[in-house]
Motif scaffolding. Structure first.
Motif, PDB file in Angstrom:
ATOM      1  N   GLU A   1       0.819  -1.206   0.000  1.00  0.00           N
ATOM      2  CA  GLU A   1       0.000   0.000   0.000  1.00  0.00           C
ATOM      3  C   GLU A   1       0.853   1.256   0.000  1.00  0.00           C
ATOM      4  OE1 GLU A   1      -3.590   0.398  -0.235  1.00  0.00           O
ATOM      5  OE2 GLU A   1      -2.886  -1.478  -1.138  1.00  0.00           O
ATOM      6  N   PHE A   2       1.970   1.225   0.739  1.00  0.00           N
ATOM      7  CA  PHE A   2       2.876   2.378   0.761  1.00  0.00           C
ATOM      8  C   PHE A   2       3.435   2.645  -0.643  1.00  0.00           C
ATOM      9  CE2 PHE A   2       7.209   4.070   1.060  1.00  0.00           C
ATOM     10  CZ  PHE A   2       6.975   5.251   1.734  1.00  0.00           C
ATOM     11  N   LEU A   3       3.894   1.572  -1.313  1.00  0.00           N
ATOM     12  CA  LEU A   3       4.473   1.739  -2.643  1.00  0.00           C
ATOM     13  C   LEU A   3       3.412   2.142  -3.673  1.00  0.00           C
ATOM     14  CD1 LEU A   3       6.906  -1.300  -2.531  1.00  0.00           C
ATOM     15  CD2 LEU A   3       7.572   1.112  -2.670  1.00  0.00           C
ATOM     16  N   ASN A   4       2.208   1.591  -3.534  1.00  0.00           N
ATOM     17  CA  ASN A   4       1.112   1.994  -4.423  1.00  0.00           C
ATOM     18  C   ASN A   4       0.803   3.483  -4.235  1.00  0.00           C
ATOM     19  OD1 ASN A   4       0.375  -0.368  -5.901  1.00  0.00           O
ATOM     20  ND2 ASN A   4      -0.563  -1.221  -4.072  1.00  0.00           N
ATOM     21  N   MET A   5       0.830   3.928  -2.978  1.00  0.00           N
ATOM     22  CA  MET A   5       0.582   5.338  -2.679  1.00  0.00           C
ATOM     23  C   MET A   5       1.629   6.223  -3.335  1.00  0.00           C
ATOM     24  SD  MET A   5       0.283   7.027   1.122  1.00  0.00           S
ATOM     25  CE  MET A   5       1.980   6.599   1.518  1.00  0.00           C
ATOM     26  N   LYS A   6       2.860   5.705  -3.467  1.00  0.00           N
ATOM     27  CA  LYS A   6       3.943   6.450  -4.107  1.00  0.00           C
ATOM     28  C   LYS A   6       3.880   6.383  -5.631  1.00  0.00           C
ATOM     29  CE  LYS A   6       6.453   7.927  -0.574  1.00  0.00           C
ATOM     30  NZ  LYS A   6       6.787   9.360  -0.404  1.00  0.00           N
ATOM     31  N   GLY A   7       2.894   5.639  -6.151  1.00  0.00           N
ATOM     32  CA  GLY A   7       2.726   5.565  -7.593  1.00  0.00           C
ATOM     33  C   GLY A   7       3.358   4.364  -8.253  1.00  0.00           C
TER      34      GLY A   7
END
Length: 311
Positions: free
Chosen positions: A56-62
């Motif tokens: 989720e953190f990496l998805n949030m970063k795009g």
């Protein structure tokens, strides 16, 4: 192959959570089955949860990212589908390549100070992260003692064949693993009596353990009705290979025996082989007794009850 779960994959993040070391000796001595089972579920939940958080953190970063659960997720595109027990991604391959630990003889990931008693999970991402290096081979504490093999009633690890895998330019070797149906049959509790008859896993079942890989799937199917009818503890878990039925963690000896200190390994192995044979009381309670007492216990059962434990 990271692209199996994410076509755009460039990297993976993998991590290890330790199991409770105190619960290990209680489990091996046959003094307490519950603590290790509850701890195993807790740590699997932590590891799988962290995979989700990282994704989720990496998805949030795009960066498109996919979390991979610690255990009990299997590919369906193999000859026997999920019963081949092939995961989408091998956490242990990622872990040894990225420097979390080494391969032990068993093929389990081992690291100081926890030995093999860890749970792994991973996140695959399209982010191109800077890779970490494997640990130096000379720091691997595995000395080939083979206690992991001696503690395995199913014979999962080949006594004489090895496998070498090359990952990112580094090669790693461990004992060849035979059919994972061996592990499902014994670790899953369908059978548990060691071929010597002198000790068992936490399973009260005494169905024969086949010699050939190709015989294990049929043995699993044959033992399944009795398995479903035996009483289970409420700390079991639901598993995709036995849908609707609680699965108890009854073995895992190759993982729990291994420790960086050889003396501890030897002590744990002695705990196991001196722990006796597990029987099940009429109220469902499991307890360890001497092999002779276990035979008397079974002989006193009515035939239909005895059929739940041995063929």
């Amino acid at each position: 192959d990271l692209t199996y779960v994410l076509p755009e994959a460039r990297s993976a993040v993998v991590f290890a959570f330790p199991l409770d070391q105190a619960a290990i000796q209680w489990f091996l001595k046959k003094e307490d089955m519950a603590s290790a089972n509850i701890d195993n579920r807790r740590v699997n939940g932590l590891a799988s949860g962290l995979a989700f958080e990282v994704a989720e953190f990496l998805n949030m970063k795009g960066f498109k990212s996919v979390p991979l659960a610690a255990n009990a997720v299997y590919r369906k595109d193999t000859p026997n589908g999920p019963y081949d027990e092939k995961p989408p991604i091998s956490h242990r391959y990622l872990a040894v390549r990225s420097g979390i630990g080494h391969f032990g003889k068993s093929g389990n990931l081992i690291l100081k100070p926890y030995g093999a008693a860890v749970i792994l999970a991973s996140t695959v991402t399209e982010a191109e992260l800077i890779p970490t290096d494997p640990l130096p081979p000379e720091e691997n504490y595995c000395d080939g003692c083979r206690l992991c093999q001696a503690a395995c009633a199913s014979g999962l690890m080949s006594p004489d064949e090895e496998v070498t895998v090359t990952l990112g330019g580094y090669s790693f070797t461990y004992a060849k693993r035979r059919s994972y149906n061996r592990c499902e049959y014994v670790c899953g509790g369908f059978a548990g009596l060691h071929p010597s008859g002198k000790w068992s896993t936490w399973s009260p079942a005494r169905f024969p353990i086949p010699e050939k890989d190709e015989e294990f799937l049929a043995a699993l199917i044959k033992a399944a009705p009795a398995y479903r009818l035996r009483k289970k503890a409420d700390y079991g878990l639901y598993h995709p290979l036995v849908p609707g039925s609680l699965l108890e963690f009854t073995c895992g000896h190759c993982q729990l025996i291994c420790h960086p200190e050889k003396k501890v390994r030897q002590e744990r192995y002695q705990m196991l082989i001196q722990s006796g044979v597990v029987i099940q009381e009429t109220d469902g309670r499991l307890k360890a007794v001497a092999p002779e007492e276990a035979e008397k216990h079974l002989a006193a059962m009515a035939p239909e009850q005895r059929a739940l434990y041995e063929g």
